[in-house]
Design an enzyme around this catalytic site. Structure first.
Site, PDB file in Angstrom:
ATOM      1  N   LYS A  19      -6.451   4.191   8.390  1.00 14.16           N
ATOM      2  CA  LYS A  19      -5.426   5.057   7.792  1.00 14.16           C
ATOM      3  C   LYS A  19      -5.850   6.520   7.810  1.00 14.16           C
ATOM      4  O   LYS A  19      -5.040   7.416   8.113  1.00 14.16           O
ATOM      5  CB  LYS A  19      -5.138   4.598   6.364  1.00 14.16           C
ATOM      6  CG  LYS A  19      -4.449   3.245   6.278  1.00 14.16           C
ATOM      7  CD  LYS A  19      -4.240   2.806   4.837  1.00 14.16           C
ATOM      8  CE  LYS A  19      -3.530   1.455   4.766  1.00 14.16           C
ATOM      9  NZ  LYS A  19      -3.340   1.003   3.377  1.00 14.16           N
ATOM     10  N   SER A  39       0.799  -1.223   0.000  1.00 13.14           N
ATOM     11  CA  SER A  39       0.000   0.000   0.000  1.00 13.14           C
ATOM     12  C   SER A  39       0.835   1.278   0.000  1.00 13.14           C
ATOM     13  O   SER A  39       0.284   2.366  -0.119  1.00 13.14           O
ATOM     14  CB  SER A  39      -0.940   0.007   1.207  1.00 13.14           C
ATOM     15  OG  SER A  39      -0.210  -0.018   2.407  1.00 13.14           O
TER      16      SER A  39
END
Length: 807
Positions: A730, A687
């Site tokens: 996140k 990611s």
């Protein structure tokens, strides 16, 4: 000759295993305990398909480190069939003797003996010798007499001996199974290659053994008492009954009748009732002094005490359940809706089997406490079993009754403690189950957690079916990766995500502050008061987590400090505000937005977003370009997936270098170094791909990344940005760190819209991108910065004081 024997004769060299007081004969299987360091190394170096060794006896068994002179010259080539590791670090092996060998020359002494060997064959007598056949028959007959007279030898040996046709194999079999032979006598038989002489020697030994056994039987017969032991025990037992009756104690007959009544009233299944009745009949005929008496009695007690037909009274009140869930937990709306749906179906269909729910989320988000709330909402008993570190299958299924101290597994024990057949059963930390030679507990859980099988669950101790289908099993885990797929397939996974700052404030005032002030004796409003500004300051600057466990610790610390002040004679009320928090909790641990601004002032630094089992976090990626050529260095404790992302990022930048004014052959003349700080923490995953591309372009073009910008997304070589997981965690981590713009993959837009509320996105702007070019163009400043300007900016940043929290 067998295949192994043929293969063994082809070896001219064999590792030598010295043994004490033991002689291995051909065609015999012998268990050996291996404990010497040299022997352990020998076994460890054996190959899977070539486990051939030479087994040679020691002349003196007291020698711990035998040398070649300490061993007999004649031994046996053997094949190691099985190797078992013992808890004492030694080994237990099973070896099969193949053929006699002679040790001709030792060619290796360390770490273990290895020698050149020569196969030895038996010297057969001339054919058609009548006395040879007579000798064979005599040996066979004498051995059968020894077996009949010996109390230790199995009667099956007679049949085995009669079926052996080869005289050579016959002598070896009898020598191996004759316990009266000493090690020296066995070694002499092993060294005797002339078959007739070996038979003659063995015939004399057997004749002597028959005489000794006959003499032993005669002595026992002369001294045997006329009253057998069983008659004596019966007489003493009758006397004991008479004494107990005179003392007024309940006799065994009355106790057995009470047990029979309990069996009838327990509501067992037909199978369990038959087993209990059969065991009770055995118990009635058994002496209390018998070894199995207490084992059988304990087994009956377990069968009687289990709640075979006891279930909670069905009280499905949806309004009450909703009130309980809202009272115990803030937010978690999806989880509450799923539980209320289950209760609604249970109200309409009471015979519904219990579902298998698995709560997955970071530590401290309320997985176990939520299970307790479900039990309270259902008015059911609550049972908890921690699976962390369990590595014995018997903890789940129980032990066989043949073991000393055997008990049912923890599942049956939990149901017994609940005293009902439908408790809420929590299997905590299901992702931390271990496995070793004692079994795989996760495999034992397959039957427990399968709604189609657990109605017929069979514990090893009970050995009868017990219905677990009414139990509401709830599992908790931090991650799903370590849960075996077959076990995970039986669960309904429900994810509990991290809390936002506003949610933590609400949880603190609703649950944490009342609990901690009560526990620390400062529950009066005149003693301590938490303001919302002070609580927000504690959350921002002293905790960085997805749950609220550390926040509860900090609140407890503040309560202890106030309790200490009151105990010291200072009863003034403590009002927790941002200005006085540092007096009690020390210097702030996290600098929030000041850190992210200072670290991204220079070109070649970008901020990524990462997901961890404890929640989201920001990830700084740095790049340096140096003179050199074709060297690409990656540091920071990076996993293989993250390293591949870095290589893909470099490949994309090289292929699009001209688009950003970069020399196409920059990699031919420069070295590239990418580093992810916090190098002691392992990092992996795809990611951070877009972050690495932005970092490389920033370092090569000298264009800094815009302030308070973070990003996440997997990249492809064609320039696409692929979706990633953990969007909510996140984004919350980015907001905690002072980020104001976040770049996310376009395919994650539905996740963001569903999981993120307007309060979580306050002061935060989301950008959804499909290509790498969109991220690079939007995240970098338009104008490059010269090295001199970058150095000045960095030096100014170093002398600036720390900024306060954001307004």
């Amino acid at each position: 000759m067998s295949t192994k024997q043929k293969k063994a004769t082809q070896f001219s060299e064999l590792p030598i295993l010295p043994v004490r007081d033991t002689v291995l004969f051909p065609n015999a299987i012998l268990p050996l305990t291996v404990g010497r360091d040299s022997s352990l190394k020998l076994i460890a170096e054996l190959k899977e398909e070539e486990r051939f060794i030479g087994v040679v006896a020691q002349r003196d068994p007291r020698v711990d480190n035998p040398q070649p002179v300490d061993l007999y010259q004649i031994g046996t080539a053997a094949y190691v069939h099985k190797i078992i590791k013992l808890p004492s670090q030694s080994l237990f092996i099973f070896v099969e003797g193949l053929q006699r060998i002679a040790v001709e020359e030792v060619i290796q002494a360390e770490p273990y003996l290895k020698a050149k060997v020569k196969p030895l064959n038996d010297i057969l007598p001339p054919e058609k010798e009548p006395d040879f056949d007579a000798l064979v028959r005599s040996v066979t007959s004498l051995f059968q007499q020894v077996v009949q007279l010996s109390p230790t030898l199995s009667d099956d040996l007679q049949t085995v001996v009669m079926n052996i046709e080869e005289p050579s194999r016959l002598t070896d079999f009898i020598a191996a199974n004759l316990p009266s032979l000493s090690s020296t006598e066995k070694q002499e038989l092993l060294e005797s290659l002339e078959l007739k002489g070996r038979l003659d020697r063995l015939n004399r030994q057997l004749a002597r053994e028959v005489e000794l056994q006959q003499l032993r039987s005669k002595i026992q017969s002369d001294v045997q008492d006329q009253v057998s032991q069983s008659q004596r025990e019966y007489y003493l037992r009758e006397q004991m009954k008479a004494i107990q009756k005179q003392l007024g104690e309940a006799d065994e007959q009355q106790e057995n009748e009470e047990k029979r009544k309990k069996i009838e009233d327990a509501g067992m299944t037909e199978e369990a009732r038959k087993e209990a009745t059969r065991e009770l009949a055995r118990l009635a005929k058994m002496s209390p002094a018998a070894a199995d008496y207490h084992v059988t009695r304990t087994y009956l007690d377990w069968l009687v005490i289990l709640p075979w037909n006891k279930i909670s009274e069905l009280k499905v009140d949806l309004e009450k359940a909703k009130a309980v869930l809202d009272e115990d937990h803030y937010d978690l709306e999806k989880i509450k809706e799923r539980i209320l749906d289950y209760l609604a179906v249970l109200k309409l269909r009471p015979e519904l089997k219990g579902p298998i729910i698995c709560f997955v989320g970071p530590p401290g988000v309320g997985k176990t406490s939520l299970a307790k709330s479900i039990a309270r909402a259902l008015d059911r008993k609550f049972v908890r079993m921690s699976l962390g570190g369990i590595h014995d299958e018997a903890e789940i299924r129980g032990h066989r009754r043949t073991y000393i101290g055997a008990l049912p597994g923890q599942v049956i024990q939990g149901v017994r403690r609940a005293e009902t057949r439908d408790p809420v059963f929590v299997l905590d930390e299901v992702d931390k189950i271990g496995r070793d030679f004692r079994g795989d507990p996760s495999s034992a859980l397959l039957e427990v957690l399968d709604p189609e099988q657990n109605a017929h669950f069979r514990d090893n101790y009970l050995d009868v079916q017990f219905d677990l289908s009414k139990v509401l099993f709830i599992c908790t885990a931090n991650v799903l990766d370590t849960i075996p797929p077959p076990l995970l397939d039986r669960m309904e996974v429900m994810e509990l995500q991290g809390y936002s700052e506003a949610e933590k404030v609400e949880i603190a005032f609703r649950h944490l502050v009342p609990k901690q002030t009560q526990e620390h004796g400062v529950h009066s409003p005149d003693q301590i008061e938490f303001t919302r500004e002070g609580m927000t300051h504690v959350i921002r600057h002293y905790t960085r987590e997805a749950g609220v466990r550390n926040l509860e610790r900090e609140i407890a610390t503040l309560c202890r400090k106030q309790a200490r002040r009151i105990a010291d004679g200072k009863p003034e009320k403590l009002t927790v505000v941002p200005d006085n928090v540092s007096q009690f909790l020390g210097v702030a641990r996290f600098r929030l937005d000041t850190e992210i601004v200072e670290r991204t002032r220079q070109p070649g630094v970008a901020v990524g977003l990462a997901w961890t089992p404890t929640g989201g976090d920001v990830l700084y990626v740095e790049a340096n370009i140096m003179k050199g050529g074709k060297n690409f260095t990656m540091t920071g404790q990076l996993g293989p997936v993250m390293q591949e992302s870095m290589q893909a990022a470099l490949a994309w930048v090289r292929s699009h270098a001209m688009d950003y004014g970069i020399e196409p052959d920059f990699f031919q003349n420069s070295d590239v170094h990418i580093h992810v700080p916090a190098g002691a923490i392992p990092k992996d995953g795809p990611s951070a791909g877009v972050t690495m591309v932005v970092t490389l372009v920033s370092a090569l073009t000298r264009r800094p990344v815009r302030e308070r910008v973070a990003m996440t997304g997997e990249i492809t070589l064609s320039g696409q940005v692929l979706p990633v997981g953990g969007i909510k965690e996140k984004v919350l981590a980015a907001r905690r760190s002072g980020v104001r713009e976040v770049f996310l993959p376009a395919e994650n837009e539905p996740n963001a819209r569903e999981d993120l509320t307007p309060e979580m996105l306050e002061g935060l702007e989301l950008h959804f991108v499909k290509t790498i070019r969109q991220v690079v163009d939007a995240a970098l400043e338009r104008d490059p910065v010269s090295p001199e300007e970058s150095k000045v900016v960095h030096e100014v940043a170093l002398v600036q004081p720390l900024a306060g929290p954001p307004n």
